[in-house]
Write a protein that holds these residues in place. Sequence first.
Motif, PDB file in Angstrom:
ATOM      1  N   TYR A 140      -4.305   6.790  -3.657  1.00  0.00           N
ATOM      2  CA  TYR A 140      -3.679   5.665  -2.994  1.00  0.00           C
ATOM      3  C   TYR A 140      -3.582   4.494  -3.955  1.00  0.00           C
ATOM      4  CZ  TYR A 140      -8.488   4.033  -2.254  1.00  0.00           C
ATOM      5  OH  TYR A 140      -9.794   3.634  -2.420  1.00  0.00           O
ATOM      6  N   ARG A 181      -0.243  -3.146   4.346  1.00  0.00           N
ATOM      7  CA  ARG A 181      -1.521  -3.320   3.670  1.00  0.00           C
ATOM      8  C   ARG A 181      -2.396  -2.114   3.956  1.00  0.00           C
ATOM      9  NH1 ARG A 181      -4.890  -3.983   7.722  1.00  0.00           N
ATOM     10  NH2 ARG A 181      -4.274  -5.135   9.582  1.00  0.00           N
ATOM     11  N   GLY A 182      -3.459  -1.954   3.196  1.00  0.00           N
ATOM     12  CA  GLY A 182      -4.380  -0.864   3.449  1.00  0.00           C
ATOM     13  C   GLY A 182      -5.020  -1.008   4.819  1.00  0.00           C
ATOM     14  N   GLY A 183      -5.196   0.121   5.492  1.00  0.00           N
ATOM     15  CA  GLY A 183      -5.816   0.109   6.809  1.00  0.00           C
ATOM     16  C   GLY A 183      -4.834  -0.015   7.947  1.00  0.00           C
ATOM     17  N   GLY A 184      -3.556  -0.187   7.637  1.00  0.00           N
ATOM     18  CA  GLY A 184      -2.551  -0.308   8.680  1.00  0.00           C
ATOM     19  C   GLY A 184      -1.826   0.994   8.943  1.00  0.00           C
ATOM     20  N   GLY A 185      -0.982   0.985   9.955  1.00  0.00           N
ATOM     21  CA  GLY A 185      -0.177   2.160  10.249  1.00  0.00           C
ATOM     22  C   GLY A 185       0.781   2.448   9.100  1.00  0.00           C
ATOM     23  N   GLN A 186       0.966   3.718   8.808  1.00  0.00           N
ATOM     24  CA  GLN A 186       1.743   4.106   7.636  1.00  0.00           C
ATOM     25  C   GLN A 186       3.091   4.706   8.010  1.00  0.00           C
ATOM     26  OE1 GLN A 186      -0.790   6.093   4.515  1.00  0.00           O
ATOM     27  NE2 GLN A 186      -2.354   5.886   6.097  1.00  0.00           N
ATOM     28  N   MET A 198      -3.331   0.158  -3.774  1.00  0.00           N
ATOM     29  CA  MET A 198      -3.359  -1.059  -2.964  1.00  0.00           C
ATOM     30  C   MET A 198      -2.315  -2.070  -3.424  1.00  0.00           C
ATOM     31  SD  MET A 198      -5.720  -0.543  -0.693  1.00  0.00           S
ATOM     32  CE  MET A 198      -6.461  -2.065  -0.096  1.00  0.00           C
ATOM     33  N   PHE A 218       5.722   7.454   6.725  1.00  0.00           N
ATOM     34  CA  PHE A 218       5.695   8.646   5.893  1.00  0.00           C
ATOM     35  C   PHE A 218       7.091   9.041   5.422  1.00  0.00           C
ATOM     36  CE2 PHE A 218       1.461  10.580   5.907  1.00  0.00           C
ATOM     37  CZ  PHE A 218       0.802   9.736   6.795  1.00  0.00           C
ATOM     38  N   TYR A 228       0.828  -1.198   0.000  1.00  0.00           N
ATOM     39  CA  TYR A 228       0.000   0.000   0.000  1.00  0.00           C
ATOM     40  C   TYR A 228       0.866   1.253   0.000  1.00  0.00           C
ATOM     41  CZ  TYR A 228      -3.353   3.457   1.784  1.00  0.00           C
ATOM     42  OH  TYR A 228      -4.134   4.564   1.965  1.00  0.00           O
ATOM     43  N   GLN A 278      -5.998  13.101   1.727  1.00  0.00           N
ATOM     44  CA  GLN A 278      -5.502  12.052   0.853  1.00  0.00           C
ATOM     45  C   GLN A 278      -5.786  12.391  -0.610  1.00  0.00           C
ATOM     46  OE1 GLN A 278      -7.295   8.150   1.469  1.00  0.00           O
ATOM     47  NE2 GLN A 278      -5.272   7.196   1.299  1.00  0.00           N
TER      48      GLN A 278
END
Lengths: 112, 111
Positions: free
Chosen positions: A48, A96-101, A50, A103, A31, A45
């Motif tokens: 994005y 993955r999407g929805g997880g901590g990112q 995936m 930067f 992601y 945003q």
Amino acid sequence: EAQVTQNPRYLITVTGKKLTVTCSQNMNHEYMSWYRQDPGLGLRQIYYSMNVEVTDKGDVPEGYKVSRKEKRNFPLILESPSPNQTSLYFCASSFRGGGGQFFGPGTRLTVL
Amino acid sequence: TQLLEQSPQFLSIQEGENLTVYCNSSSVFSSLQWYRQEPGEGPVLLVTVVTGGEVKKLKRLTFQFGDARKDSSLHITAAQPGDTGLYLCAGANTNAGKSTFGDGTTLTVKP
């Protein structure tokens, strides 16, 4: 070292001159995402992705394009920049999407 | 559109004081993250909470996810000047691409 890199870090350009901001991650994350940060408006945003060849619009996609031809890279393209695109831009990635990112360090763009 | 509201927007305290920052939404999220951002840098992930009622501790920082997974709080005990920064909450849903960020809480801890 696990990291997200962005280039350039600073850019001053003129209205209508196409530009690309590169983003690369070395963590094999599926992601990736682009955000812009403006005073009083927070992080918003833009686009994005995936996975490779899978991209979708975020909340403020107008005036931007992206591509995801390789897993590690996710460039942000401004075909015809305008002054209202002056902002601080961040690229981020996560497993993955929805997880901590994670930067990147940010790209400060000024469009005159 | 899912929205996240953070409060307070600004907080200025003395070293050693305790504080709590809130992140509220009318929407349910699968997970919620807290980040800290310093001027000129990108946000840094502090924690991810995924279970309603979950409490996580990171040294002097305590994070809680609401039972209904619509809200979260960040509590800092005995704040230090090094805690100064912008604290952001973000909500997302599992395997989804969209992330929603709150507007942030700017914390200043004076020595």
